[in-house]
Design a protein around this motif. Structure first.
Motif, PDB file in Angstrom:
ATOM      1  N   ARG A   1       3.547 -40.478 -13.319  1.00  0.00           N
ATOM      2  CA  ARG A   1       3.325 -40.245 -14.739  1.00  0.00           C
ATOM      3  C   ARG A   1       4.625 -39.776 -15.389  1.00  0.00           C
ATOM      4  O   ARG A   1       5.310 -38.911 -14.847  1.00  0.00           O
ATOM      5  CB  ARG A   1       2.227 -39.187 -14.923  1.00  0.00           C
ATOM      6  N   CYS A   2       4.954 -40.357 -16.524  1.00  0.00           N
ATOM      7  CA  CYS A   2       6.173 -39.961 -17.232  1.00  0.00           C
ATOM      8  C   CYS A   2       5.964 -38.620 -17.923  1.00  0.00           C
ATOM      9  O   CYS A   2       5.023 -38.471 -18.697  1.00  0.00           O
ATOM     10  CB  CYS A   2       6.561 -41.019 -18.258  1.00  0.00           C
ATOM     11  N   PRO A   3       6.833 -37.649 -17.678  1.00  0.00           N
ATOM     12  CA  PRO A   3       6.663 -36.333 -18.297  1.00  0.00           C
ATOM     13  C   PRO A   3       6.966 -36.343 -19.804  1.00  0.00           C
ATOM     14  O   PRO A   3       6.529 -35.458 -20.520  1.00  0.00           O
ATOM     15  CB  PRO A   3       7.677 -35.454 -17.552  1.00  0.00           C
ATOM     16  N   ASP A   4       7.705 -37.346 -20.269  1.00  0.00           N
ATOM     17  CA  ASP A   4       8.068 -37.402 -21.686  1.00  0.00           C
ATOM     18  C   ASP A   4       6.970 -37.992 -22.574  1.00  0.00           C
ATOM     19  O   ASP A   4       6.949 -37.751 -23.772  1.00  0.00           O
ATOM     20  CB  ASP A   4       9.331 -38.250 -21.904  1.00  0.00           C
ATOM     21  N   CYS A   5       6.105 -38.826 -21.987  1.00  0.00           N
ATOM     22  CA  CYS A   5       5.135 -39.496 -22.856  1.00  0.00           C
ATOM     23  C   CYS A   5       3.744 -39.614 -22.245  1.00  0.00           C
ATOM     24  O   CYS A   5       2.807 -40.034 -22.924  1.00  0.00           O
ATOM     25  CB  CYS A   5       5.640 -40.885 -23.263  1.00  0.00           C
ATOM     26  N   GLY A   6       3.596 -39.271 -20.959  1.00  0.00           N
ATOM     27  CA  GLY A   6       2.270 -39.281 -20.350  1.00  0.00           C
ATOM     28  C   GLY A   6       1.812 -40.629 -19.806  1.00  0.00           C
ATOM     29  O   GLY A   6       0.729 -40.736 -19.250  1.00  0.00           O
TER      30      GLY A   6
ATOM     31  N   LEU B   1       5.628 -50.226 -21.797  1.00  0.00           N
ATOM     32  CA  LEU B   1       6.052 -48.900 -21.379  1.00  0.00           C
ATOM     33  C   LEU B   1       5.853 -47.926 -22.535  1.00  0.00           C
ATOM     34  O   LEU B   1       5.754 -48.332 -23.692  1.00  0.00           O
ATOM     35  CB  LEU B   1       7.528 -48.942 -20.960  1.00  0.00           C
ATOM     36  N   GLY B   2       5.791 -46.614 -22.186  1.00  0.00           N
ATOM     37  CA  GLY B   2       5.504 -45.619 -23.212  1.00  0.00           C
ATOM     38  C   GLY B   2       6.731 -45.050 -23.893  1.00  0.00           C
ATOM     39  O   GLY B   2       6.680 -44.674 -25.061  1.00  0.00           O
ATOM     40  N   CYS B   3       7.843 -44.960 -23.154  1.00  0.00           N
ATOM     41  CA  CYS B   3       9.058 -44.405 -23.754  1.00  0.00           C
ATOM     42  C   CYS B   3      10.259 -44.806 -22.898  1.00  0.00           C
ATOM     43  O   CYS B   3      10.096 -45.289 -21.784  1.00  0.00           O
ATOM     44  CB  CYS B   3       8.951 -42.878 -23.889  1.00  0.00           C
ATOM     45  N   PRO B   4      11.475 -44.590 -23.427  1.00  0.00           N
ATOM     46  CA  PRO B   4      12.667 -45.004 -22.673  1.00  0.00           C
ATOM     47  C   PRO B   4      12.776 -44.378 -21.278  1.00  0.00           C
ATOM     48  O   PRO B   4      13.288 -45.002 -20.357  1.00  0.00           O
ATOM     49  CB  PRO B   4      13.819 -44.537 -23.576  1.00  0.00           C
ATOM     50  N   TYR B   5      12.264 -43.138 -21.145  1.00  0.00           N
ATOM     51  CA  TYR B   5      12.375 -42.448 -19.861  1.00  0.00           C
ATOM     52  C   TYR B   5      11.556 -43.137 -18.764  1.00  0.00           C
ATOM     53  O   TYR B   5      11.820 -42.965 -17.576  1.00  0.00           O
ATOM     54  CB  TYR B   5      11.952 -40.979 -20.030  1.00  0.00           C
ATOM     55  N   ASP B   6      10.583 -43.945 -19.162  1.00  0.00           N
ATOM     56  CA  ASP B   6       9.778 -44.681 -18.170  1.00  0.00           C
ATOM     57  C   ASP B   6      10.659 -45.559 -17.276  1.00  0.00           C
ATOM     58  O   ASP B   6      10.319 -45.822 -16.129  1.00  0.00           O
ATOM     59  CB  ASP B   6       8.740 -45.578 -18.856  1.00  0.00           C
ATOM     60  N   TYR B   7      11.776 -46.021 -17.841  1.00  0.00           N
ATOM     61  CA  TYR B   7      12.676 -46.864 -17.040  1.00  0.00           C
ATOM     62  C   TYR B   7      13.263 -46.073 -15.868  1.00  0.00           C
ATOM     63  O   TYR B   7      13.622 -46.646 -14.849  1.00  0.00           O
ATOM     64  CB  TYR B   7      13.810 -47.440 -17.905  1.00  0.00           C
TER      65      TYR B   7
HETATM   66 ZN   LIG Z   1       7.578 -42.114 -20.933  1.00  0.00          ZN
END
Ligand SMILES: [Zn+2]
Lengths: 362, 109
Positions: B12-17, B29-35
């Motif tokens: 799970r991405c901590p920036d967007c869930g 994807l939910g946000c850039p950090y997902d990459y």
């Molecule tokens: Zn994310």
């Protein structure tokens, strides 16, 4: 500027100039970008979407130098206006049918459109009439630089510009050329061309993104791959292919003239006849017949109608354009009747205003 | 059966869930950090659809300012959203102040 003022003009993509304009209708390059500090659109709530819009709006307002951009709040437009912008290739179907805060900034010449809160936060599009895909890239690249001076885009050294869908990551670039290929469709050679294009990672779609049976024989060729190639290499790949397809189409037209001139002339003339006489006609049939007539004019099989008028009719007979030009909502059969009457009117005007022709002088 | 390891599915991405499973369901994807978070799952996919794993094109002009995919401001925005959803309005107000302070610090865009 009101959207209604745009309706009588035929926009950038069907203006009909540029090199090889008889076959290459328009060129377009689109870049997908996202703000670094926000989630992608599908994960953003309404407050965040409005924040994204505000930030981008202040950053893109004056990037287009001499021409100031006009903003439309797409969420607040009615269905007809949204459809109208789709028909003019100024917004995507996805932006038109989306939810929540979203907008578009359009240059008055309609060659630039910047979509906000589509799948990605920002999609920059430059669209030119005719064959000028490299020029489109140069223009959109400059616009991108200007926006980038004011905002921080999500970018990583490894994956490049980060996008909501990994199919766009890297350059975030989709370069496309719209071609009119009636002879290749008629002679059923088009599938072979498509298979060859797929092998070199190019995609083919219809006018409004539909599948293989393209409306009006308009085909968009675009890059499938956005990662691992430079923008220049992506453009070059298209530049290698387009002249080849243009040549195939010209060859197919020549051989139709050589081997089946009567059949072709008959087909084109019948198409022209129906458009001048029909009392009710669907959008689909109109597109198919206009396609034949367009080729007929380019091959001098029809000599009393100018190509600009045909280009005009392609766009003006689309559902939303027709309703704007008629100034009233039209559904189903009423719309088909109005379309037929509009076609009869436009095609009869040329005879009333036409100067004496060479054939009369002879 | 999903065609990727279970431990990946639960990331799970901590920036967007967003979870990797969410991504596989929606394709988005939910946000850039997902990459970064889903990197191991994305590499084979990029290899398949893009036939590449590395960007070679344009870079932002201000390359020195290129941010890491993780964004503290974005993470705060996610927390803010969660706080509002669970009606913890005092907490939400605090987070909002933190976002504003961060934005100012970054010379806000
Ligand atoms: Zn994310």
């Amino acid at each position: 500027m009101d959207l209604n003022d745009l309706a009588p003009r035929n926009g950038e993509w069907l203006r009909g100039d540029g090199s090889d304009a008889d076959i290459v209708i328009s060129s377009r390059v689109r870049l997908a970008r996202n703000l670094a500090d926000f989630p992608f659109c599908s994960r953003a709530d309404e407050a965040q979407r409005r924040d994204i819009e505000n930030k981008l709006r202040t950053s893109i307002g004056d990037v287009h130098g001499d021409q100031s951009l006009i903003f439309f709040d797409v969420g607040r437009l009615d269905d007809l206006d949204r459809q109208f912008l789709v028909e003019r290739q100024l917004i995507s179907r996805e932006l038109a049918s989306g939810q929540g805060s979203r907008s578009v900034a359009i240059a008055p010449r309609e060659d630039v459109s910047l979509m906000v809160n589509e799948e990605d936060h920002l999609r920059l599009q430059v669209l030119h009439s005719g064959y000028s895909v490299r020029q489109c890239w140069e223009t959109v690249n400059k616009l991108d630089d200007l926006v980038e001076e004011r905002v921080t885009f999500a970018f990583s050294e490894e994956f490049g510009y980060l996008t909501a869908c990994p199919t766009n990551v890297g350059t975030g670039m989709r370069a496309s050329v719209m071609l009119h290929l009636p002879a290749l469709s008629m002679t059923k050679q088009i599938d072979r061309v498509f298979r060859a294009l797929q092998k070199i990672q190019l995609a083919v779609r219809g006018l409004y993104g539909e599948g293989s049976q393209a409306s009006g024989d308009f085909y968009q060729i675009s890059n499938n791959i956005t990662l691992g190639k430079t923008e220049d290499a992506i453009i070059s790949n298209i530049e290698v292919v387009v002249p080849t397809i243009v040549n195939y189409e010209r060859t197919a037209r020549r051989s139709l003239i050589k081997e089946n001139k009567q059949t072709l002339h008959d087909r084109v003339s019948r198409a022209y006849g129906i458009l001048q006489a029909a009392q009710t006609i669907s959008s689909e049939e109109t597109m198919a017949l206009l396609s034949s007539v367009r080729m007929g004019v380019n091959l001098n099989l029809i000599d009393d109608v100018r190509i600009d008028l045909i280009n005009d009719l392609f766009i003006h007979t689309q559902p939303a354009h027709l309703q704007k030009l008629e100034g009233r909502p039209l559904e189903g059969e009423d719309r088909n009747i109005a379309r037929a009457s509009y076609l009869r009117k436009r095609l009869s005007e040329i005879h009333r205003t036409k100067p004496p022709t060479d054939s009369q002088a002879n | 059966m999903p065609d990727f390891p279970v431990d990946l599915a639960e990331l799970r991405c901590p920036d967007c869930g967003t979870t990797f499973l969410d991504f596989r369901r929606t394709g988005k994807l939910g946000c850039p950090y997902d990459y970064v978070v889903f990197r191991d799952g994305l590499i084979p996919l990029l290899d398949r659809v893009q036939r590449s794993q590395h960007h070679t094109g344009k870079k932002p002009l201000r390359a020195s300012e290129v941010v890491e995919a993780h964004s503290p401001v974005r993470a705060l925005r996610f927390q803010l959203r969660q706080a509002i959803e669970s009606e913890e309005y005092q907490q939400a107000a605090k987070i909002r102040d933190l976002i504003r302070a961060r934005e100012k610090q970054n010379g806000s865009e």
